[in-house]
Design a protein around this motif. Sequence first.
Motif, PDB file in Angstrom:
ATOM      1  N   GLY A  23       7.981  -9.346  36.246  1.00  0.00           N
ATOM      2  CA  GLY A  23       8.660  -7.834  36.073  1.00  0.00           C
ATOM      3  C   GLY A  23       7.875  -7.007  35.135  1.00  0.00           C
ATOM      4  N   CYS A  44      13.310  -5.002  28.099  1.00  0.00           N
ATOM      5  CA  CYS A  44      14.276  -5.019  29.192  1.00  0.00           C
ATOM      6  C   CYS A  44      15.063  -3.828  29.529  1.00  0.00           C
ATOM      7  CB  CYS A  44      15.065  -6.509  29.061  1.00  0.00           C
ATOM      8  SG  CYS A  44      14.225  -7.898  29.232  1.00  0.00           S
ATOM      9  N   ARG A  47      12.982  -1.089  31.030  1.00  0.00           N
ATOM     10  CA  ARG A  47      13.031  -1.446  32.534  1.00  0.00           C
ATOM     11  C   ARG A  47      14.432  -1.288  33.257  1.00  0.00           C
ATOM     12  NH1 ARG A  47      12.735  -5.539  36.455  1.00  0.00           N
ATOM     13  NH2 ARG A  47      10.628  -5.558  37.637  1.00  0.00           N
ATOM     14  N   LEU A  48      15.497  -1.702  32.695  1.00  0.00           N
ATOM     15  CA  LEU A  48      16.550  -1.487  33.338  1.00  0.00           C
ATOM     16  C   LEU A  48      16.995  -0.058  33.544  1.00  0.00           C
ATOM     17  CD1 LEU A  48      19.565  -2.820  34.168  1.00  0.00           C
ATOM     18  CD2 LEU A  48      20.196  -2.586  31.643  1.00  0.00           C
ATOM     19  N   ALA A  51      13.095   1.283  36.458  1.00  0.00           N
ATOM     20  CA  ALA A  51      12.912   0.619  37.557  1.00  0.00           C
ATOM     21  C   ALA A  51      14.457  -0.192  37.896  1.00  0.00           C
ATOM     22  CB  ALA A  51      11.718  -0.424  37.682  1.00  0.00           C
ATOM     23  N   GLY A  52      14.910  -0.637  37.131  1.00  0.00           N
ATOM     24  CA  GLY A  52      16.248  -1.577  37.436  1.00  0.00           C
ATOM     25  C   GLY A  52      17.396  -0.332  38.025  1.00  0.00           C
ATOM     26  N   ALA A  55      16.404   0.356  41.595  1.00  0.00           N
ATOM     27  CA  ALA A  55      16.492  -1.008  42.535  1.00  0.00           C
ATOM     28  C   ALA A  55      18.270  -1.217  42.584  1.00  0.00           C
ATOM     29  CB  ALA A  55      16.203  -2.181  41.587  1.00  0.00           C
ATOM     30  N   THR A  79       7.946   3.956  44.582  1.00  0.00           N
ATOM     31  CA  THR A  79       7.296   3.029  43.887  1.00  0.00           C
ATOM     32  C   THR A  79       5.692   3.334  44.110  1.00  0.00           C
ATOM     33  OG1 THR A  79       8.855   1.349  44.818  1.00  0.00           O
ATOM     34  CG2 THR A  79       6.601   0.303  43.981  1.00  0.00           C
ATOM     35  N   PRO A 122      14.966  -4.827  46.471  1.00  0.00           N
ATOM     36  CA  PRO A 122      16.330  -4.382  46.439  1.00  0.00           C
ATOM     37  C   PRO A 122      17.323  -3.963  47.694  1.00  0.00           C
ATOM     38  CG  PRO A 122      14.587  -3.394  44.817  1.00  0.00           C
ATOM     39  CD  PRO A 122      13.982  -4.012  45.694  1.00  0.00           C
ATOM     40  N   ALA A 143      21.164  -6.307  41.224  1.00  0.00           N
ATOM     41  CA  ALA A 143      19.900  -5.804  41.237  1.00  0.00           C
ATOM     42  C   ALA A 143      19.835  -5.424  39.815  1.00  0.00           C
ATOM     43  CB  ALA A 143      19.880  -4.576  41.917  1.00  0.00           C
ATOM     44  N   ASP A 146      19.034  -8.658  38.020  1.00  0.00           N
ATOM     45  CA  ASP A 146      17.838  -9.204  38.403  1.00  0.00           C
ATOM     46  C   ASP A 146      16.649  -8.585  37.564  1.00  0.00           C
ATOM     47  OD1 ASP A 146      16.146 -10.860  40.335  1.00  0.00           O
ATOM     48  OD2 ASP A 146      15.357  -8.930  40.933  1.00  0.00           O
ATOM     49  N   SER A 147      16.733  -7.200  37.309  1.00  0.00           N
ATOM     50  CA  SER A 147      15.927  -6.429  36.798  1.00  0.00           C
ATOM     51  C   SER A 147      15.562  -7.061  35.135  1.00  0.00           C
ATOM     52  CB  SER A 147      16.121  -5.113  36.782  1.00  0.00           C
ATOM     53  OG  SER A 147      17.015  -4.616  35.806  1.00  0.00           O
TER      54      SER A 147
END
Length: 224
Positions: A23, A44, A47-48, A51-52, A55, A79, A122, A143, A146-147
């Motif tokens: 990731g 994190c 990112r959450l 992209a999180g 997703a 993306t 996703p 999701a 997961d991110s």
Amino acid sequence: MSPVSLLILGDGRFPSGGHAHSGGAEAAVAAGRVRDAATLEDFCRGRLVTAGLVAASLSAAAAAGYDPLILDDAADARTPAPALRRAARRLGRQLMRAVRATWPGSELEHLAAARPAGVHQPVVLGLAARSAGLAPQSAALAAAYDSVCGPVTAAIRLLGLDPFEATAVTARLGGDMEHVAAEAAGQAARLPVDGVDALPAASAPLLDITAEEHAAWPVRLFAS
């Protein structure tokens, strides 16, 4: 709705192929931006909410029954990095194999036949949640989780990070994951009126740039 199904989807032992992907954490570690538990948590969290969130909204929309082919195109549009699109489709193919064996259904078979090259992970995750009888917000939560768990798990291998410290990072982000999942489910609920433009398009340019650089590395531990 079965909470056990949500646990299965979020379980690291579910054969979704995520163990081969960091990731973006591998590139961040190499650049010195992720060095310890504190910087991993910052990575994190960022990112959450970018992209999180994207997703999670795609997963929620797929779980709600929105056309997964349209959602797959929407995922492509959100993306911009080719390396990340390739990674998302590889993960989607692996997840599709696991889900078709676990919760077989006609929607999954149709999607697999329509896009043999693979569907963004996703979207497959949301359809998996739908097949498992989960609500859109549960799909979004899976999701969001997961991110975060991908980079956290990778950091243990990349930094030799204490697994207890890594688990604590995931736990501290639990409230953020729930918030992102609720926001994503709310945005997905607007699709019947507003179409895919209702979905967020939050960007993480540094993840995009480093993904392309990482893909060109001659030696790397993770595929992405």
